[in-house]
Design a protein around this motif. Structure first.
Motif, PDB file in Angstrom:
ATOM      1  N   SER A 127      -2.210   5.088   1.811  1.00 58.50           N
ATOM      2  CA  SER A 127      -2.707   5.431   3.150  1.00 58.50           C
ATOM      3  C   SER A 127      -1.528   5.645   4.098  1.00 58.50           C
ATOM      4  O   SER A 127      -0.401   5.228   3.814  1.00 58.50           O
ATOM      5  N   ILE A 164      -7.171  10.283  -2.187  1.00 61.88           N
ATOM      6  CA  ILE A 164      -6.084   9.585  -2.887  1.00 61.88           C
ATOM      7  C   ILE A 164      -5.800  10.258  -4.225  1.00 61.88           C
ATOM      8  O   ILE A 164      -4.638  10.426  -4.620  1.00 61.88           O
ATOM      9  N   SER A 198      -2.293   4.798   7.403  1.00 60.67           N
ATOM     10  CA  SER A 198      -2.636   3.822   8.440  1.00 60.67           C
ATOM     11  C   SER A 198      -2.177   2.408   8.087  1.00 60.67           C
ATOM     12  O   SER A 198      -2.011   1.563   8.975  1.00 60.67           O
ATOM     13  N   PRO A 245      -2.403  11.191   1.780  1.00 67.47           N
ATOM     14  CA  PRO A 245      -2.489   9.896   2.462  1.00 67.47           C
ATOM     15  C   PRO A 245      -3.774   9.800   3.279  1.00 67.47           C
ATOM     16  O   PRO A 245      -4.145  10.749   3.978  1.00 67.47           O
ATOM     17  N   VAL A 246      -4.447   8.676   3.190  1.00 67.21           N
ATOM     18  CA  VAL A 246      -5.759   8.531   3.817  1.00 67.21           C
ATOM     19  C   VAL A 246      -5.692   7.626   5.035  1.00 67.21           C
ATOM     20  O   VAL A 246      -4.762   6.827   5.202  1.00 67.21           O
ATOM     21  N   ASP A 267     -10.062   3.920   2.896  1.00 67.15           N
ATOM     22  CA  ASP A 267     -10.703   4.120   1.591  1.00 67.15           C
ATOM     23  C   ASP A 267     -11.438   2.845   1.225  1.00 67.15           C
ATOM     24  O   ASP A 267     -11.642   1.979   2.083  1.00 67.15           O
ATOM     25  N   GLY A 293     -12.291   8.703   0.902  1.00 73.15           N
ATOM     26  CA  GLY A 293     -10.961   8.149   0.689  1.00 73.15           C
ATOM     27  C   GLY A 293     -10.501   8.212  -0.749  1.00 73.15           C
ATOM     28  O   GLY A 293      -9.362   8.580  -1.044  1.00 73.15           O
ATOM     29  N   ASP A 316       0.828  -1.195   0.000  1.00 67.74           N
ATOM     30  CA  ASP A 316       0.000   0.000   0.000  1.00 67.74           C
ATOM     31  C   ASP A 316       0.867   1.252   0.000  1.00 67.74           C
ATOM     32  O   ASP A 316       1.815   1.373   0.777  1.00 67.74           O
ATOM     33  N   TYR A 361      -7.730  -3.055   4.754  1.00 63.10           N
ATOM     34  CA  TYR A 361      -7.890  -2.599   6.143  1.00 63.10           C
ATOM     35  C   TYR A 361      -8.437  -3.675   7.067  1.00 63.10           C
ATOM     36  O   TYR A 361      -8.199  -3.634   8.269  1.00 63.10           O
TER      37      TYR A 361
END
Length: 481
Positions: A67, A401, A69, A406-407, A410, A397, A64, A416
């Motif tokens: 993001s 992007i 996170s 950065p999210v 999404d 999200g 990824d 996630y």
């Protein structure tokens, strides 16, 4: 039943291409006229951005990079080719993805029409094509699953034609599966079709041929699994495609994975009642492999609304031949006069002309994305404030992007995981303040961006150490005080 069956097989494909061409053109024009309706899912943003990432790096993603996170954690795209196509199309603005999607849907309906016309009158075929379009229209969005739609129809026709010939599918059909596996993770459904249609082939075959035919279908099935791995990810493609099905509770909260709602009378319920009523009124039946397949498709459509498109396109093709035989339409098909049909090359020329005209019209087509999913002014306020780590709503999200922000989360729910997505859903809805606390403090969040309707907005208004920075009809922003 033997003689009519022979007539049907011999006349397959003898009809003119005119009706499929008319249906496909009508679908294309309709979708281009109402192209804004295809731009209502923020996932389109990150799908396009993934395609741009592939173009920029010359490879497919394996971790990824969108993001903060989950940054650097393993993630692979099961729709990389479709995302690449969308990214290239986006060079023409939103008209590009709309045109690509419209062409794919039009192609799927044209092939659907061409198959049904073998066994039904032009009027009935056109009516069924219209019904299928009405059923799938809520799911027609500028996303990879629409680009895979004509591939699914072509794959199914190849399998069911082989079953009706009492033969194994042609090996060339594996190229269709390989293309499907690169376009969208729904290719797993295509693999599931091999079993019931193989049984249908065995049911129709002479007893002395069934063993050899079963071995050939089994060999084709194994080869189809191998064809699915003809992607940049190899065997990982199969694992990635099944991850979404392990999300548990998440599938009941996302709109496209929710169960069908019968609290209000709708088109899906109407189609089910019509299917049942026609079968009962006319005494129509299906061979048991086809019946099991229809029941499976109905079950899928009841459990997840996104499966209605499979039901709408495949059920009529499953029932077409057996019901044509039972209604005595076989001999009428045999009496068709193929010599009156326009030459095949004329159809090819017409299709090329339509595609060329559509592409030429792109600069004159202007579409806008669904505004409630585009928090443009809210993002400007956050950036002006200097906030870096935004706790964003699920629907924002994709847009973030696309703006290279950065999210927190999404639409890639498989990345996630069930726990994170459900915590997010409950926290945003105000049902779990403790989850909201954990996510804000555990991720060093310095701004939140939520829709005004979210119950968590009121909680943030009252939360010590936070203040409201910006609000409009699309998003409300809170920052640390």
């Amino acid at each position: 039943m033997t003689v009519p069956a022979i007539h049907l097989t011999e006349t397959a494909g003898a009809r003119s291409f005119v009706l499929p061409l008319l249906v496909g053109t009508g679908v294309l024009v309709f979708l281009l006229l109402f192209g804004d309706s295809l731009l209502q899912d923020s996932d389109s943003y990150w799908q396009i951005e993934t395609g741009r990432w592939i173009l920029a790096h010359g490879t497919v993603p394996t971790v990824d990079s969108f993001s903060f996170s989950k940054a650097g954690e393993p993630w692979q795209s099961s729709s990389w080719l479709a995302q690449l196509i969308f990214a290239l199309a986006m060079q023409a603005g939103w008209a590009g993805p709309v045109i690509v999607t419209a062409l794919a849907v039009a192609a799927a309906l044209a092939m659907f029409t061409a198959y049904l016309e073998r066994y039904a009158s032009a009027l009935v075929t056109a009516a069924l094509a219209l019904a299928a379009m009405v059923l799938i229209m809520p799911h027609v969005l500028a996303r990879p699953h629409m680009l895979a739609l004509p591939v699914m129809v072509a794959w199914f026709i190849g399998l069911i034609d082989a079953a009706d010939r009492k033969a194994a599918p042609p090996w060339a059909l594996l190229l269709v599966m390989a293309l499907w596996a690169n376009l969208h993770g729904g290719f797993v459904f295509g693999l599931m079709l091999i079993g019931p249609l193989g049984l249908e082939a065995l049911r129709q075959a002479e007893p002395q041929r069934r063993l050899s035919l079963a071995l050939r279908w089994a060999a084709f099935g194994i080869a189809a699994v191998a064809a699915c791995c003809a992607t940049p990810y190899g065997w990982g493609t199969l694992l990635a495609a099944t991850k979404i099905l392990s999300l548990g509770e998440v599938l009941s909260t996302l709109g496209e994975w929710a169960s069908s709602d019968f609290s209000k009378f709708g088109t899906f319920e109407a189609s089910l009642l019509a299917l049942l009523g026609i079968a009962l009124a006319r005494g129509l039946t299906l061979p048991w492999p086809r019946l099991l397949l229809v029941l499976g498709l109905v079950h899928m459509a009841l459990v997840h609304v996104r499966s209605i498109e499979h039901y709408a396109l495949l059920v009529p093709m499953i029932a077409a031949r057996p019901w044509a035989l039972q209604l005595g339409l076989a001999r009428k098909s045999a009496e068709a006069k193929p010599d009156l049909a326009p030459p095949a090359w004329a159809g090819v020329v017409a299709v090329i002309a339509i595609i060329a005209a559509t592409i030429a019209a792109a600069p004159r087509l202007h579409y806008r994305f669904d505004e409630p999913q585009v928090p443009e002014r809210a993002l400007a306020a956050v950036q002006a404030h200097g906030a870096k780590r935004i706790f964003n709503a699920y629907i924002f999200g994709g847009y973030l992007i696309s703006r290279h922000v950065p999210v927190f989360i999404d639409g890639r729910a498989e990345l996630y995981g069930e726990a994170r997505v459900m915590d997010m859903m409950r926290a945003t809805a105000g049902r779990d303040p403790a989850a909201l606390d954990r996510m804000l403090t555990g991720n060093d969040i310095d701004a939140t961006m939520l829709p005004p309707s979210a119950a968590a907005v009121r909680q943030m208004d009252e939360r010590p150490g936070w203040r409201r920075l910006y609000a409009d009809d699309i998003a409300v922003v809170h920052v640390r005080d």
